[in-house]
Design a protein around this motif. Sequence first.
Motif, PDB file in Angstrom:
ATOM      1  N   VAL A 157       2.834 -25.995 -12.975  1.00  0.00           N
ATOM      2  CA  VAL A 157       3.419 -25.600 -11.688  1.00  0.00           C
ATOM      3  C   VAL A 157       2.602 -24.488 -11.033  1.00  0.00           C
ATOM      4  O   VAL A 157       2.393 -24.485  -9.813  1.00  0.00           O
ATOM      5  CB  VAL A 157       4.887 -25.168 -11.871  1.00  0.00           C
ATOM      6  CG1 VAL A 157       5.442 -24.549 -10.587  1.00  0.00           C
ATOM      7  CG2 VAL A 157       5.748 -26.358 -12.294  1.00  0.00           C
ATOM      8  N   ILE A 158       2.135 -23.541 -11.836  1.00  0.00           N
ATOM      9  CA  ILE A 158       1.327 -22.443 -11.293  1.00  0.00           C
ATOM     10  C   ILE A 158       0.069 -22.983 -10.624  1.00  0.00           C
ATOM     11  O   ILE A 158      -0.275 -22.601  -9.496  1.00  0.00           O
ATOM     12  CB  ILE A 158       0.965 -21.436 -12.403  1.00  0.00           C
ATOM     13  CG1 ILE A 158       2.212 -20.672 -12.852  1.00  0.00           C
ATOM     14  CG2 ILE A 158      -0.115 -20.459 -11.920  1.00  0.00           C
ATOM     15  CD1 ILE A 158       1.995 -19.789 -14.069  1.00  0.00           C
ATOM     16  N   ILE A 159      -0.630 -23.870 -11.309  1.00  0.00           N
ATOM     17  CA  ILE A 159      -1.857 -24.437 -10.728  1.00  0.00           C
ATOM     18  C   ILE A 159      -1.534 -25.283  -9.506  1.00  0.00           C
ATOM     19  O   ILE A 159      -2.271 -25.262  -8.502  1.00  0.00           O
ATOM     20  CB  ILE A 159      -2.618 -25.269 -11.775  1.00  0.00           C
ATOM     21  CG1 ILE A 159      -3.079 -24.365 -12.933  1.00  0.00           C
ATOM     22  CG2 ILE A 159      -3.816 -25.966 -11.146  1.00  0.00           C
ATOM     23  CD1 ILE A 159      -3.975 -23.210 -12.516  1.00  0.00           C
ATOM     24  N   ALA A 160      -0.429 -26.036  -9.546  1.00  0.00           N
ATOM     25  CA  ALA A 160      -0.040 -26.839  -8.390  1.00  0.00           C
ATOM     26  C   ALA A 160       0.167 -25.956  -7.166  1.00  0.00           C
ATOM     27  O   ALA A 160      -0.292 -26.282  -6.056  1.00  0.00           O
ATOM     28  CB  ALA A 160       1.237 -27.624  -8.694  1.00  0.00           C
ATOM     29  N   ALA A 161       0.852 -24.826  -7.364  1.00  0.00           N
ATOM     30  CA  ALA A 161       1.093 -23.906  -6.248  1.00  0.00           C
ATOM     31  C   ALA A 161      -0.217 -23.329  -5.725  1.00  0.00           C
ATOM     32  O   ALA A 161      -0.425 -23.230  -4.504  1.00  0.00           O
ATOM     33  CB  ALA A 161       2.037 -22.788  -6.697  1.00  0.00           C
ATOM     34  N   LEU A 162      -1.099 -22.944  -6.623  1.00  0.00           N
ATOM     35  CA  LEU A 162      -2.378 -22.368  -6.202  1.00  0.00           C
ATOM     36  C   LEU A 162      -3.226 -23.379  -5.450  1.00  0.00           C
ATOM     37  O   LEU A 162      -3.870 -23.059  -4.446  1.00  0.00           O
ATOM     38  CB  LEU A 162      -3.146 -21.849  -7.422  1.00  0.00           C
ATOM     39  CG  LEU A 162      -2.541 -20.637  -8.151  1.00  0.00           C
ATOM     40  CD1 LEU A 162      -3.339 -20.336  -9.417  1.00  0.00           C
ATOM     41  CD2 LEU A 162      -2.514 -19.419  -7.234  1.00  0.00           C
ATOM     42  N   VAL A 163      -3.223 -24.617  -5.935  1.00  0.00           N
ATOM     43  CA  VAL A 163      -4.037 -25.663  -5.307  1.00  0.00           C
ATOM     44  C   VAL A 163      -3.494 -26.033  -3.930  1.00  0.00           C
ATOM     45  O   VAL A 163      -4.241 -26.108  -2.944  1.00  0.00           O
ATOM     46  CB  VAL A 163      -4.089 -26.917  -6.215  1.00  0.00           C
ATOM     47  CG1 VAL A 163      -4.649 -28.111  -5.462  1.00  0.00           C
ATOM     48  CG2 VAL A 163      -4.932 -26.636  -7.451  1.00  0.00           C
ATOM     49  N   VAL A 164      -2.179 -26.252  -3.848  1.00  0.00           N
ATOM     50  CA  VAL A 164      -1.584 -26.716  -2.590  1.00  0.00           C
ATOM     51  C   VAL A 164      -1.554 -25.604  -1.544  1.00  0.00           C
ATOM     52  O   VAL A 164      -2.017 -25.783  -0.411  1.00  0.00           O
ATOM     53  CB  VAL A 164      -0.169 -27.267  -2.829  1.00  0.00           C
ATOM     54  CG1 VAL A 164       0.505 -27.604  -1.495  1.00  0.00           C
ATOM     55  CG2 VAL A 164      -0.226 -28.498  -3.727  1.00  0.00           C
ATOM     56  N   TYR A 165      -1.005 -24.446  -1.923  1.00  0.00           N
ATOM     57  CA  TYR A 165      -0.871 -23.364  -0.944  1.00  0.00           C
ATOM     58  C   TYR A 165      -2.186 -22.620  -0.714  1.00  0.00           C
ATOM     59  O   TYR A 165      -2.322 -21.896   0.274  1.00  0.00           O
ATOM     60  CB  TYR A 165       0.239 -22.405  -1.374  1.00  0.00           C
ATOM     61  CG  TYR A 165       1.577 -23.099  -1.455  1.00  0.00           C
ATOM     62  CD1 TYR A 165       2.088 -23.785  -0.349  1.00  0.00           C
ATOM     63  CD2 TYR A 165       2.318 -23.111  -2.630  1.00  0.00           C
ATOM     64  CE1 TYR A 165       3.300 -24.454  -0.415  1.00  0.00           C
ATOM     65  CE2 TYR A 165       3.540 -23.777  -2.708  1.00  0.00           C
ATOM     66  CZ  TYR A 165       4.021 -24.445  -1.594  1.00  0.00           C
ATOM     67  OH  TYR A 165       5.223 -25.115  -1.667  1.00  0.00           O
ATOM     68  N   GLY A 166      -3.150 -22.836  -1.603  1.00  0.00           N
ATOM     69  CA  GLY A 166      -4.484 -22.311  -1.384  1.00  0.00           C
ATOM     70  C   GLY A 166      -5.335 -23.247  -0.550  1.00  0.00           C
ATOM     71  O   GLY A 166      -6.536 -23.020  -0.358  1.00  0.00           O
ATOM     72  N   LYS A 167      -4.698 -24.340  -0.053  1.00  0.00           N
ATOM     73  CA  LYS A 167      -5.333 -25.300   0.857  1.00  0.00           C
ATOM     74  C   LYS A 167      -6.537 -26.025   0.233  1.00  0.00           C
ATOM     75  O   LYS A 167      -7.449 -26.428   0.946  1.00  0.00           O
ATOM     76  CB  LYS A 167      -5.779 -24.605   2.154  1.00  0.00           C
ATOM     77  CG  LYS A 167      -4.663 -23.884   2.897  1.00  0.00           C
ATOM     78  CD  LYS A 167      -3.539 -24.841   3.292  1.00  0.00           C
ATOM     79  CE  LYS A 167      -2.444 -24.097   4.062  1.00  0.00           C
ATOM     80  NZ  LYS A 167      -1.304 -24.992   4.420  1.00  0.00           N
ATOM     81  N   ALA A 168      -6.514 -26.190  -1.106  1.00  0.00           N
ATOM     82  CA  ALA A 168      -7.555 -27.003  -1.742  1.00  0.00           C
ATOM     83  C   ALA A 168      -7.334 -28.480  -1.448  1.00  0.00           C
ATOM     84  O   ALA A 168      -8.280 -29.268  -1.419  1.00  0.00           O
ATOM     85  CB  ALA A 168      -7.577 -26.759  -3.250  1.00  0.00           C
TER      86      ALA A 168
END
Length: 266
Positions: A116-127
């Motif tokens: 979940v942490i990586i999902a949040a970073l990837v999505v909200y980090g606009k990757a």
Amino acid sequence: MNSPQDIADIYKAKTAVSKVSMPWHKMLISAVLAGAFIALGGALATIAGSGFSGMQSSLIKGAVFPLGLMLVVICGAELFTGNSLLIAPLFNKNIKPAAMLKNWGIVYLGNFVGAVIIAALVVYGKAYTGNAADSAATLVTAKSDANFGVMLLKGIPCNMLVCLAVWAAMASKSASGKILAVYLPVFAFVVCGFEHSIANMFYITAGFMSTGGWGLNFGNALLNGLLAPTIGNIIGGALIAIAFWWLYFKRPKVVAEENTEEDKNK
């Protein structure tokens, strides 16, 4: 390299005992890392394969997704699917059922947190942009709408390959050998479309974050995309673990030879 018997001896005497006796907070942190590692492989696969379709997309995803298990094996982390091999030392009475179940529970939770942490970073980090965001949404929709039984069955060969990858990695005494041992089994399960529960933790949460949950059923995603593959993964891991237990862990029965009359007279 270590022989299969060497691997079994090391795993039952050292590795398995170390896994189940680890303090819970260290076990949890290690599991969070493993979930994050697998999620990073999932993110890379989604982005790399998003501009392609069909077998081209599958091959590209399969080529890069092994990053996750490579990091787990080389860096050291607790992954739920790989820990299905604990069934072998359990059958051999090297560890207790409660200890194994405790490990599974904490590790599963930690893997979920890491994903979940990586999902949040990837999505909200606009990757995820353009094709990648669409691919993430399409993937979570497909997993939500899939048949429970089919997803369960797809989880069985997936974890057979993952456990074989982990076992093969233990055969090598070099980092390069471990990476090579991990690569092809993971490549195979991705290209074949088998289902990995920990990867799905990332795919499902990243898909919902990308779409805002619009038009998606979270309950179905958890049921068909997570619970079914989890059960299948346990069954697949158990099949490999029990086979290896029978071949390499199982203690041979000691047959007491009766003294012959000749021996008694000596």
